[in-house]
Every structure is written in C-alpha cells, then in structure tokens.
Scaffold this motif. Structure first.
Motif, PDB file in Angstrom:
ATOM      1  N   GLN A 196       0.848  -1.214   0.000  1.00 26.33           N
ATOM      2  CA  GLN A 196       0.000   0.000   0.000  1.00 26.33           C
ATOM      3  C   GLN A 196       0.876   1.253   0.000  1.00 26.33           C
ATOM      4  O   GLN A 196       0.590   2.223  -0.702  1.00 26.33           O
ATOM      5  N   LYS A 197       1.972   1.208   0.770  1.00 27.40           N
ATOM      6  CA  LYS A 197       2.884   2.363   0.788  1.00 27.40           C
ATOM      7  C   LYS A 197       3.517   2.570  -0.583  1.00 27.40           C
ATOM      8  O   LYS A 197       3.630   3.705  -1.066  1.00 27.40           O
ATOM      9  N   ALA A 198       3.957   1.473  -1.200  1.00 30.11           N
ATOM     10  CA  ALA A 198       4.590   1.583  -2.526  1.00 30.11           C
ATOM     11  C   ALA A 198       3.601   2.144  -3.538  1.00 30.11           C
ATOM     12  O   ALA A 198       3.965   2.980  -4.380  1.00 30.11           O
ATOM     13  N   ILE A 199       2.334   1.720  -3.455  1.00 29.96           N
ATOM     14  CA  ILE A 199       1.311   2.233  -4.383  1.00 29.96           C
ATOM     15  C   ILE A 199       1.086   3.721  -4.125  1.00 29.96           C
ATOM     16  O   ILE A 199       1.089   4.535  -5.054  1.00 29.96           O
ATOM     17  N   ASP A 200       0.923   4.099  -2.848  1.00 33.88           N
ATOM     18  CA  ASP A 200       0.669   5.505  -2.505  1.00 33.88           C
ATOM     19  C   ASP A 200       1.791   6.415  -3.002  1.00 33.88           C
ATOM     20  O   ASP A 200       1.554   7.563  -3.364  1.00 33.88           O
ATOM     21  N   ARG A 201       3.030   5.901  -2.984  1.00 31.64           N
ATOM     22  CA  ARG A 201       4.176   6.730  -3.367  1.00 31.64           C
ATOM     23  C   ARG A 201       4.457   6.699  -4.876  1.00 31.64           C
ATOM     24  O   ARG A 201       5.378   7.379  -5.332  1.00 31.64           O
ATOM     25  N   SER A 202       3.721   5.873  -5.616  1.00 34.85           N
ATOM     26  CA  SER A 202       4.090   5.646  -7.019  1.00 34.85           C
ATOM     27  C   SER A 202       3.484   6.651  -7.989  1.00 34.85           C
ATOM     28  O   SER A 202       3.975   6.798  -9.106  1.00 34.85           O
ATOM     29  N   GLY A 203       2.383   7.286  -7.581  1.00 38.58           N
ATOM     30  CA  GLY A 203       1.673   8.151  -8.529  1.00 38.58           C
ATOM     31  C   GLY A 203       0.869   7.343  -9.543  1.00 38.58           C
ATOM     32  O   GLY A 203       0.374   7.873 -10.541  1.00 38.58           O
ATOM     33  N   ILE A 204       0.724   6.055  -9.292  1.00 37.36           N
ATOM     34  CA  ILE A 204      -0.034   5.169 -10.192  1.00 37.36           C
ATOM     35  C   ILE A 204      -1.267   4.690  -9.448  1.00 37.36           C
ATOM     36  O   ILE A 204      -1.182   4.293  -8.277  1.00 37.36           O
ATOM     37  N   ASP A 205      -2.422   4.765 -10.115  1.00 37.34           N
ATOM     38  CA  ASP A 205      -3.652   4.333  -9.466  1.00 37.34           C
ATOM     39  C   ASP A 205      -3.662   2.806  -9.362  1.00 37.34           C
ATOM     40  O   ASP A 205      -3.198   2.117 -10.272  1.00 37.34           O
ATOM     41  N   THR A 218      -6.175  -9.225  -2.961  1.00 35.60           N
ATOM     42  CA  THR A 218      -7.529  -9.035  -2.449  1.00 35.60           C
ATOM     43  C   THR A 218      -7.534  -8.053  -1.285  1.00 35.60           C
ATOM     44  O   THR A 218      -8.400  -7.182  -1.197  1.00 35.60           O
ATOM     45  N   LYS A 219      -6.531  -8.160  -0.401  1.00 31.02           N
ATOM     46  CA  LYS A 219      -6.455  -7.211   0.730  1.00 31.02           C
ATOM     47  C   LYS A 219      -6.306  -5.779   0.223  1.00 31.02           C
ATOM     48  O   LYS A 219      -6.748  -4.832   0.869  1.00 31.02           O
ATOM     49  N   LEU A 220      -5.665  -5.601  -0.932  1.00 26.13           N
ATOM     50  CA  LEU A 220      -5.466  -4.262  -1.492  1.00 26.13           C
ATOM     51  C   LEU A 220      -6.639  -3.825  -2.369  1.00 26.13           C
ATOM     52  O   LEU A 220      -6.670  -2.685  -2.839  1.00 26.13           O
ATOM     53  N   GLY A 221      -7.577  -4.745  -2.636  1.00 21.65           N
ATOM     54  CA  GLY A 221      -8.712  -4.423  -3.512  1.00 21.65           C
ATOM     55  C   GLY A 221      -8.298  -4.223  -4.957  1.00 21.65           C
ATOM     56  O   GLY A 221      -8.816  -3.341  -5.653  1.00 21.65           O
ATOM     57  N   LEU A 222      -7.375  -5.050  -5.433  1.00 25.44           N
ATOM     58  CA  LEU A 222      -6.858  -4.846  -6.795  1.00 25.44           C
ATOM     59  C   LEU A 222      -7.729  -5.461  -7.885  1.00 25.44           C
ATOM     60  O   LEU A 222      -7.501  -5.212  -9.068  1.00 25.44           O
ATOM     61  N   GLY A 269       8.687  -5.742   2.124  1.00 27.53           N
ATOM     62  CA  GLY A 269       8.980  -4.572   1.300  1.00 27.53           C
ATOM     63  C   GLY A 269       8.319  -4.764  -0.056  1.00 27.53           C
ATOM     64  O   GLY A 269       8.040  -5.901  -0.457  1.00 27.53           O
ATOM     65  N   ALA A 270       8.061  -3.653  -0.744  1.00 30.29           N
ATOM     66  CA  ALA A 270       7.364  -3.754  -2.035  1.00 30.29           C
ATOM     67  C   ALA A 270       7.783  -2.604  -2.933  1.00 30.29           C
ATOM     68  O   ALA A 270       8.240  -1.560  -2.454  1.00 30.29           O
ATOM     69  N   ALA A 271       7.616  -2.813  -4.235  1.00 25.75           N
ATOM     70  CA  ALA A 271       7.963  -1.759  -5.201  1.00 25.75           C
ATOM     71  C   ALA A 271       7.002  -1.821  -6.379  1.00 25.75           C
ATOM     72  O   ALA A 271       6.432  -2.883  -6.676  1.00 25.75           O
ATOM     73  N   ILE A 272       6.829  -0.677  -7.024  1.00 26.41           N
ATOM     74  CA  ILE A 272       6.060  -0.637  -8.274  1.00 26.41           C
ATOM     75  C   ILE A 272       7.047  -0.485  -9.432  1.00 26.41           C
ATOM     76  O   ILE A 272       7.879   0.431  -9.434  1.00 26.41           O
ATOM     77  N   ILE A 273       6.938  -1.407 -10.394  1.00 23.34           N
ATOM     78  CA  ILE A 273       7.773  -1.372 -11.588  1.00 23.34           C
ATOM     79  C   ILE A 273       6.833  -1.093 -12.770  1.00 23.34           C
ATOM     80  O   ILE A 273       5.850  -1.821 -12.966  1.00 23.34           O
TER      81      ILE A 273
END
Ligand code: ACO
Length: 333
Positions: free
Chosen positions: A61-70, A98-102, A164-168
């Motif tokens: 969730q943190k990685a998504i919030d910081r990514s600028g990507i919906d 599912t926990k993230l509602g993706l 830890g997580a990242a958006i690529i």
C-alpha cells in the motif's frame, strides 16, 4: 520497445523487537558473539495473528501511494516468499491482491529464498519489456519466525520478519530504465539451506507433528563461503557486462544476511562505506524482504534521490543468487 522503471518503494516492519540479549536467554549464545559474527543486534517479530500477506499488503500500500499510479492500473502482483500464509495454495500474492482491492490481476508467488526480490524484479522487467504487463507490484514478504527453530542457535539468531514492495512500470525513456538483472541458481548446494520436512519429498514418511515441521536448517559456514565467492563474482560481472564502474554506484543495497558477507563484497568492489546500505543490525535477515526494506530505509531517511543508481545483490537457499543495476525513477519528483 517498452522499458521497466523502478517507480516507488514501501516497507512494513512489525513492532515487536527480539534483541540479542533476549535470544541469549533462549539458546546458548551471547550479544557479543552474534554482533561479532553477524552484525545483528535485534530483529522484528510479527504478532501471532499477523501473517506474511498482512505485512506484504501494508508494504505494498505504501509503494502504491508513493508511485503516482492508481491501483486500478496494476496488472500483475508477484510475491517472493519462503514463508507463505499457506503452504501450497492459495498464493500469498493472491491474498495480498484481495487485501489491497486490486480486482482482476495476474498474481503468483515465487520461491528463491533470500534472492527472491531480485528474482521478482527480473520477472517484472521481462513482463514489461515484452509488452505483456504495464504496472507490476513486486513484494518480498516473510514471517520467518514461523519457520525458525528457536532451539537452534545456528539459525534463530539470524532471522526476522518484515516486508517490502515496489512498483515497476513501463516507460519509453531508457534513461530511467532498470539496466540489467542477473539471476542464477545451483541445486547441487540444495542441502546447505533447507526446510527438509513437510513437502512432497517427505510428508508421507513422517506421521508425528514434530517431524513434519518446516523449520529452516542451515550449514552456515559452508553457505557463508559459497555466498562470498558467488556474490563477489556476480557483482563484478554485472558491472563489467554493462560498462559501469563501482564508483558510479550511489547505493549498494545487498541482501542483509551477515555484515561480514556485505563487507567482503563491498571491499572486493572497493566501495566506500557511504555507498553501502546496512540495515542488518536492526532487522536481521528477512530473506526476500531484506532488499526492499533496506531501499525503503534510504528512501525514508531521504538518502535515496531520483535518478540515483542502485546495485542490488542477494544470495540464498537453493542455492540462488542475483544482482541488479537499478536507477531510482519515481514519477513524483
Ligand atoms: N552463539 C554462539 N556460538 C555459536 C552460535 C551462536 N549463535 N552459532 C554457532 N556457534 C559456534 C559453533 O558451534 C562453532 O563452535 P565450535 O568452533 O566450538 O565448533 C563456532 O561458533 C563457529 O561456528 P561457525 O558456524 O563456523 O560460525 P560462522 O562464523 O560461520 O558464523 C553464521 C555462523 C553467522 C551462520 C555464518 O556462517 C553465516 O552468516 N552464514 C551465511 C548465512 C547466509 O548468508 N545464508 C543465506 C541466506 S539465508 C536464506 O536464504 C533464507
């Protein structure tokens, strides 16, 4: 051709701390021995009702919030873990999704032990460069305390929990692209680090609960020697393959297994202490989670800036190993 850019990072650490002195009450060891041989002072331990997917979802969730990507734009989730919520299925990645509602995404786990994050990075890069996916959420999440034998001083002093997580994401701009990822494995060393019981190779032999446990076992000293040799060669190779000097690396982010392994590889590359990211003293070895947790640390303390080049390297059970040359390329500057 699409390139793959490392857009954002996030991490989660459980609040409970297990110190070396507490471990000294549990097994025949000491703060002095653990500090001298490993560099570890303490590690985090998840709550009984806190699962790998809970930690992975919080980091993601943190990685998504910081990514600028919906989050609706995420089309794949890959989780590196050797301590999944469920042994065979469902995958931890599907639970996290599912926990993230993706909604409807491709989701699966991979098992490459401590090299897991480098492996998921290579998978995200390949799917994006092939045009099959555009925004991949990669996660390293571990509840190693669930598979650690707290009567074995050879392993229990090393491991901790976290994620830890990242958006690529796909990009047309080669300047912000992941430069290269190396991955390797050699099963002839499989017995150096394993959870021998509970899989299809053993579960029907053992009827009693204890024998069917899935605790980690490790031949630490042999693993140490192969780790130093393999990692040193791998980081030199990836720099040479890409015509990059060690001095061009802003942040060397190694898997946090043992301070002596980190120093040996850093010395082989003649890296300055300022280039080497070290978190092993406060988190111990969190396997697939350790590299993204360390990247998150330098992001949160504002040491990591847009455009800076990271060299990642990792080594773990399998045996597996890998390295990566990754510029940090956030959308939000
Ligand atoms: N406290 C006190 N003494 C100990 C402890 C302990 N916790 N553990 C071992 N010892 C003793 C041993 O019994 C041995 O005693 P002896 O000389 O009387 O026989 C002595 O210390 C030395 O033991 P070694 O195993 O040779 O110690 P070493 O310096 O190799 O350190 C360690 C052990 C920390 C495990 C190290 O080998 C290591 O870090 N190995 C690599 C780990 C790694 O990178 N794993 C891969 C990633 S993990 C993953 O993929 C999940």
């Amino acid at each position: 051709m699409a390139y793959a850019a490392f857009r954002s990072i996030g991490a989660y650490t459980p609040s409970k701390i297990l110190s070396n002195s507490e471990l000294s009450q549990m097994v025949d060891t000491s703060d002095e021995w653990i500090t001298k041989r490993t560099g570890i002072k303490e590690r985090r331990i998840a709550a009984d009702d806190e699962f790998t997917s809970d930690m992975g979802a919080k980091a993601a969730q943190k990685a998504i919030d910081r990514s600028g990507i919906d989050k609706s734009e995420i089309d794949m989730v890959v989780c590196a873990t050797i301590s999944p919520d469920y042994f065979c299925m469902p995958s931890t990645a599907t639970i996290i999704s599912t926990k993230l509602g993706l909604g409807n995404v491709t989701a699966f786990d991979i098992s490459a032990a401590c090299t897991g994050f480098v492996y998921v990075l290579s998978i995200a890069k390949a799917f994006i460069e092939s045009g099959m996916k555009k925004n991949v959420l990669i996660i390293g999440a571990e509840k190693l305390s669930a598979i650690t034998d707290y009567s074995d001083r050879g392993t229990c002093i090393l491991f901790g929990d976290g994620a830890g997580a990242a958006i690529i994401s796909a990009t047309d701009n080669k300047e912000e692209a992941i430069i290269d990822v190396h991955t390797g494995a050699d099963g002839q060393f499989a017995d150096l680090l394993m959870t021998p019981n509970g899989g299809s190779g053993s579960m029907h032999d053992s009827l009693d609960q204890e024998a069917a446990s899935c605790f980690m076992q490790m031949k630490g000293n042999e693993t140490f020697k192969v780790a130093v040799k393999t990692l040193t060669k791998d980081v030199v190779d990836i720099l040479n393959d890409n015509g990059i000097e060690a001095s061009d690396i802003k942040h060397f982010v190694p898997h946090q297994a043992n301070l002596r392994i980190i120093k040996a590889v850093g010395d082989a590359l003649k890296l300055d202490d300022k280039q080497v990211v070290i978190t092993v003293e406060k988190y111990g070895n969190t396997s697939g989670a350790s590299i993204p947790m360390a990247i998150n640390d330098i992001y949160e303390n504002k040491t990591l800036k847009a455009g800076e080049l990271m060299l990642l390297d990792a080594f773990g059970g399998g045996l597996t190993w890998g390295s990566a040359l990754v510029p940090f390329s956030p959308l939000k500057k």
